[in-house]
Structure formats: structure tokens, C-alpha cells
Design a protein around this motif. Sequence first.
Motif, PDB file in Angstrom:
ATOM      1  N   PRO A 193       1.504 -58.414  17.377  1.00 50.57           N
ATOM      2  CA  PRO A 193       0.263 -58.404  16.598  1.00 50.57           C
ATOM      3  C   PRO A 193      -0.830 -57.676  17.366  1.00 50.57           C
ATOM      4  O   PRO A 193      -0.848 -57.682  18.583  1.00 50.57           O
ATOM      5  N   ARG A 194      -1.724 -57.032  16.619  1.00 52.46           N
ATOM      6  CA  ARG A 194      -2.841 -56.317  17.230  1.00 52.46           C
ATOM      7  C   ARG A 194      -4.130 -57.073  17.018  1.00 52.46           C
ATOM      8  O   ARG A 194      -4.352 -57.640  15.964  1.00 52.46           O
ATOM      9  N   SER A 195      -4.964 -57.019  18.000  1.00 54.10           N
ATOM     10  CA  SER A 195      -6.295 -57.603  17.908  1.00 54.10           C
ATOM     11  C   SER A 195      -7.275 -56.543  17.416  1.00 54.10           C
ATOM     12  O   SER A 195      -7.180 -55.376  17.787  1.00 54.10           O
ATOM     13  N   ARG A 196      -8.219 -56.950  16.602  1.00 51.66           N
ATOM     14  CA  ARG A 196      -9.253 -56.015  16.149  1.00 51.66           C
ATOM     15  C   ARG A 196     -10.096 -55.526  17.317  1.00 51.66           C
ATOM     16  O   ARG A 196     -10.730 -54.505  17.242  1.00 51.66           O
ATOM     17  N   ALA A 197     -10.119 -56.277  18.405  1.00 48.94           N
ATOM     18  CA  ALA A 197     -10.946 -55.917  19.549  1.00 48.94           C
ATOM     19  C   ALA A 197     -10.266 -54.912  20.480  1.00 48.94           C
ATOM     20  O   ALA A 197     -10.838 -54.530  21.476  1.00 48.94           O
ATOM     21  N   GLU A 198      -9.051 -54.487  20.131  1.00 47.91           N
ATOM     22  CA  GLU A 198      -8.416 -53.466  20.958  1.00 47.91           C
ATOM     23  C   GLU A 198      -9.189 -52.162  20.833  1.00 47.91           C
ATOM     24  O   GLU A 198      -9.910 -51.943  19.866  1.00 47.91           O
ATOM     25  N   PHE A 199      -9.001 -51.293  21.791  1.00 52.84           N
ATOM     26  CA  PHE A 199      -9.687 -50.008  21.745  1.00 52.84           C
ATOM     27  C   PHE A 199      -9.072 -49.101  20.697  1.00 52.84           C
ATOM     28  O   PHE A 199      -7.876 -49.158  20.426  1.00 52.84           O
ATOM     29  N   PHE A 200      -9.889 -48.272  20.094  1.00 56.26           N
ATOM     30  CA  PHE A 200      -9.478 -47.307  19.081  1.00 56.26           C
ATOM     31  C   PHE A 200      -8.540 -46.268  19.701  1.00 56.26           C
ATOM     32  O   PHE A 200      -7.663 -45.744  19.037  1.00 56.26           O
ATOM     33  N   VAL A 201      -8.769 -45.992  20.955  1.00 55.10           N
ATOM     34  CA  VAL A 201      -7.902 -45.096  21.742  1.00 55.10           C
ATOM     35  C   VAL A 201      -7.521 -45.849  23.010  1.00 55.10           C
ATOM     36  O   VAL A 201      -8.118 -46.856  23.347  1.00 55.10           O
ATOM     37  N   GLU A 202      -6.523 -45.333  23.710  1.00 56.27           N
ATOM     38  CA  GLU A 202      -6.102 -45.981  24.949  1.00 56.27           C
ATOM     39  C   GLU A 202      -7.271 -46.033  25.928  1.00 56.27           C
ATOM     40  O   GLU A 202      -7.976 -45.041  26.105  1.00 56.27           O
ATOM     41  N   LYS A 212     -14.797 -42.692  15.432  1.00 59.92           N
ATOM     42  CA  LYS A 212     -14.413 -43.302  14.154  1.00 59.92           C
ATOM     43  C   LYS A 212     -14.164 -42.254  13.073  1.00 59.92           C
ATOM     44  O   LYS A 212     -13.453 -42.520  12.109  1.00 59.92           O
ATOM     45  N   CYS A 213     -14.735 -41.081  13.232  1.00 54.81           N
ATOM     46  CA  CYS A 213     -14.569 -40.008  12.255  1.00 54.81           C
ATOM     47  C   CYS A 213     -13.486 -39.000  12.656  1.00 54.81           C
ATOM     48  O   CYS A 213     -13.121 -38.132  11.860  1.00 54.81           O
ATOM     49  N   ALA A 214     -12.985 -39.113  13.864  1.00 54.44           N
ATOM     50  CA  ALA A 214     -12.059 -38.111  14.419  1.00 54.44           C
ATOM     51  C   ALA A 214     -10.789 -37.983  13.590  1.00 54.44           C
ATOM     52  O   ALA A 214     -10.218 -38.970  13.121  1.00 54.44           O
ATOM     53  N   GLY A 215     -10.387 -36.739  13.404  1.00 45.28           N
ATOM     54  CA  GLY A 215      -9.135 -36.441  12.723  1.00 45.28           C
ATOM     55  C   GLY A 215      -9.207 -36.460  11.211  1.00 45.28           C
ATOM     56  O   GLY A 215      -8.210 -36.186  10.545  1.00 45.28           O
ATOM     57  N   LEU A 216     -10.364 -36.770  10.655  1.00 44.50           N
ATOM     58  CA  LEU A 216     -10.510 -36.822   9.203  1.00 44.50           C
ATOM     59  C   LEU A 216     -11.183 -35.562   8.697  1.00 44.50           C
ATOM     60  O   LEU A 216     -11.971 -34.943   9.405  1.00 44.50           O
ATOM     61  N   LYS A 217     -10.871 -35.211   7.485  1.00 37.26           N
ATOM     62  CA  LYS A 217     -11.510 -34.049   6.845  1.00 37.26           C
ATOM     63  C   LYS A 217     -12.244 -34.537   5.599  1.00 37.26           C
ATOM     64  O   LYS A 217     -13.300 -35.133   5.701  1.00 37.26           O
ATOM     65  N   ASP A 265     -16.358 -48.799  11.268  1.00 33.73           N
ATOM     66  CA  ASP A 265     -15.109 -49.524  11.532  1.00 33.73           C
ATOM     67  C   ASP A 265     -14.396 -49.866  10.228  1.00 33.73           C
ATOM     68  O   ASP A 265     -13.198 -49.618  10.073  1.00 33.73           O
ATOM     69  N   LEU A 266     -15.144 -50.452   9.311  1.00 40.51           N
ATOM     70  CA  LEU A 266     -14.543 -50.891   8.047  1.00 40.51           C
ATOM     71  C   LEU A 266     -14.111 -49.707   7.185  1.00 40.51           C
ATOM     72  O   LEU A 266     -13.033 -49.738   6.585  1.00 40.51           O
ATOM     73  N   ARG A 289     -10.209 -48.743   6.030  1.00 42.57           N
ATOM     74  CA  ARG A 289      -9.851 -48.570   4.621  1.00 42.57           C
ATOM     75  C   ARG A 289      -9.189 -47.210   4.387  1.00 42.57           C
ATOM     76  O   ARG A 289      -8.335 -47.081   3.514  1.00 42.57           O
ATOM     77  N   ILE A 290      -9.580 -46.209   5.166  1.00 42.82           N
ATOM     78  CA  ILE A 290      -9.013 -44.864   4.970  1.00 42.82           C
ATOM     79  C   ILE A 290      -7.576 -44.799   5.458  1.00 42.82           C
ATOM     80  O   ILE A 290      -6.685 -44.342   4.737  1.00 42.82           O
ATOM     81  N   ASP A 291      -7.320 -45.230   6.693  1.00 47.37           N
ATOM     82  CA  ASP A 291      -5.974 -45.026   7.244  1.00 47.37           C
ATOM     83  C   ASP A 291      -5.460 -46.179   8.095  1.00 47.37           C
ATOM     84  O   ASP A 291      -4.447 -46.042   8.769  1.00 47.37           O
ATOM     85  N   GLY A 292      -6.152 -47.299   8.065  1.00 49.99           N
ATOM     86  CA  GLY A 292      -5.682 -48.466   8.817  1.00 49.99           C
ATOM     87  C   GLY A 292      -6.088 -48.478  10.279  1.00 49.99           C
ATOM     88  O   GLY A 292      -5.828 -49.461  10.971  1.00 49.99           O
ATOM     89  N   ALA A 293      -6.717 -47.406  10.776  1.00 50.74           N
ATOM     90  CA  ALA A 293      -7.120 -47.360  12.194  1.00 50.74           C
ATOM     91  C   ALA A 293      -8.198 -48.410  12.427  1.00 50.74           C
ATOM     92  O   ALA A 293      -9.138 -48.532  11.656  1.00 50.74           O
ATOM     93  N   ARG A 294      -8.040 -49.164  13.502  1.00 46.81           N
ATOM     94  CA  ARG A 294      -9.030 -50.182  13.817  1.00 46.81           C
ATOM     95  C   ARG A 294      -9.141 -50.349  15.325  1.00 46.81           C
ATOM     96  O   ARG A 294      -8.284 -49.908  16.091  1.00 46.81           O
ATOM     97  N   GLY A 295     -10.216 -50.982  15.727  1.00 48.12           N
ATOM     98  CA  GLY A 295     -10.497 -51.186  17.141  1.00 48.12           C
ATOM     99  C   GLY A 295     -11.901 -50.732  17.451  1.00 48.12           C
ATOM    100  O   GLY A 295     -12.592 -50.210  16.613  1.00 48.12           O
ATOM    101  N   ILE A 296     -12.309 -50.957  18.698  1.00 48.49           N
ATOM    102  CA  ILE A 296     -13.673 -50.604  19.086  1.00 48.49           C
ATOM    103  C   ILE A 296     -13.741 -49.196  19.628  1.00 48.49           C
ATOM    104  O   ILE A 296     -12.770 -48.575  19.963  1.00 48.49           O
TER     105      ILE A 296
END
Length: 183
Positions: free
Chosen positions: A4-13, A46-51, A171-172, A176-183
Motif C-alpha cells: 500500500p502507498r501512503s499519500r504522504a510519499e513523495f511525488f518523485v523519489e 504537479k503539472c510535469a508531464g501533462l499537456k 494534488d487533487l 484525478r488526471i492520472d492517479g499520481a499522488r504524493g507531496i
Amino acid sequence: MTSPRSRAEFFVEPERDGRFGGPATGDERPMLVAFLSDHRATLELKCAGLKSELAHRLVEPSTLSLIGLVRHLADVERRWFRLVLAGEDAPPRFSSTQDPDGDFDGALADPAAIEAAWQAWRDEVAFAERFVAEAPDLDVEAVDAWRGKVSLRWVLIHMIEEYARHNGHADLLRERIDGARGI
């Protein structure tokens, strides 16, 4: 089976994440500047990789979108640093008296409009960073029609709060766009 993943995990490593490394002790100015820089970087992340997805409005009836947040924050940066503190004639780029929600309502999926929003935001951030770096101290004051007398210190704290609130929205939206979450 995955863990399971925590929402408090980092968005990137964490080892690739350059945010949140500013000073935790010492002078106030470097701390405030670092916190604001970290929040600006969080918006970008949070916006990275989106068009075109940046313009998706996913919490109807709200017109909130990631690129709308970029446009809004460009106007907020412009207002506090150019208009109020520097005293420039700097009307908002994306909203107006006639269209007070133009920053969000006018956020389109058009690639040129998205690039223009990012460029406006980068220009305003660059101006703000120069202004703060050149200010003699945090007690620089100006008068704002809404708040009255404000200091650079207050504006920096307000901007940190502004980004923190809107990064929560980001974050939210991103989840909703692609499931990516974290801080």
C-alpha cells in the motif's frame, strides 16, 4: 502483490527531489525564500508531464484546472511583487474587473495558451526573485488597497500560504488526471 502507498510519499523519489532542503535554522529571509521556492517547484512538479490535461476541469461545477492555477498564481505573483511592492503599473495578465475569474475561466487546452501561461508565470517568478534578492531587508513596505500597509515579509508569508493552498488543489487535480499522488 504491491505494498500500500501512503499519500504522504513523495511525488518523485526523495533522492531526485530538490525541494524542502532549505535552511531550518538561522536567518528568516533564506528560510522564507526557500519555502516559497519549494512551493513554486511543487506546482511545477504537479503539472510535469501533462499537456492538454492541464486544462481539465475535474471538480465541476468549479472551473479549477492545473493550468488555471498557473495562470492564477502568475497574476498573484504579479500583483504582490510588481504592482504592490515595486509600484509598477502592472494589471493582471489573465483576470480583470470585467472578468474576475478569467485566470481560471480562460484556461484552455490549446498548446500555445498553455505555453503562454507558463511563460507568464516564469516571468513573474523571475521578477519576484530579483525583487526579493535586491530588497535591502524584509521590512520594505508598500500600501495595498486590500490590506493597507504590507511588508515584504508579509508578502513572502502570504505567497507561501497561497501556494500551499493551491498546491493542495493541484494534488487533487493531478490524482484525478492520472492517479499520481504524493507531496
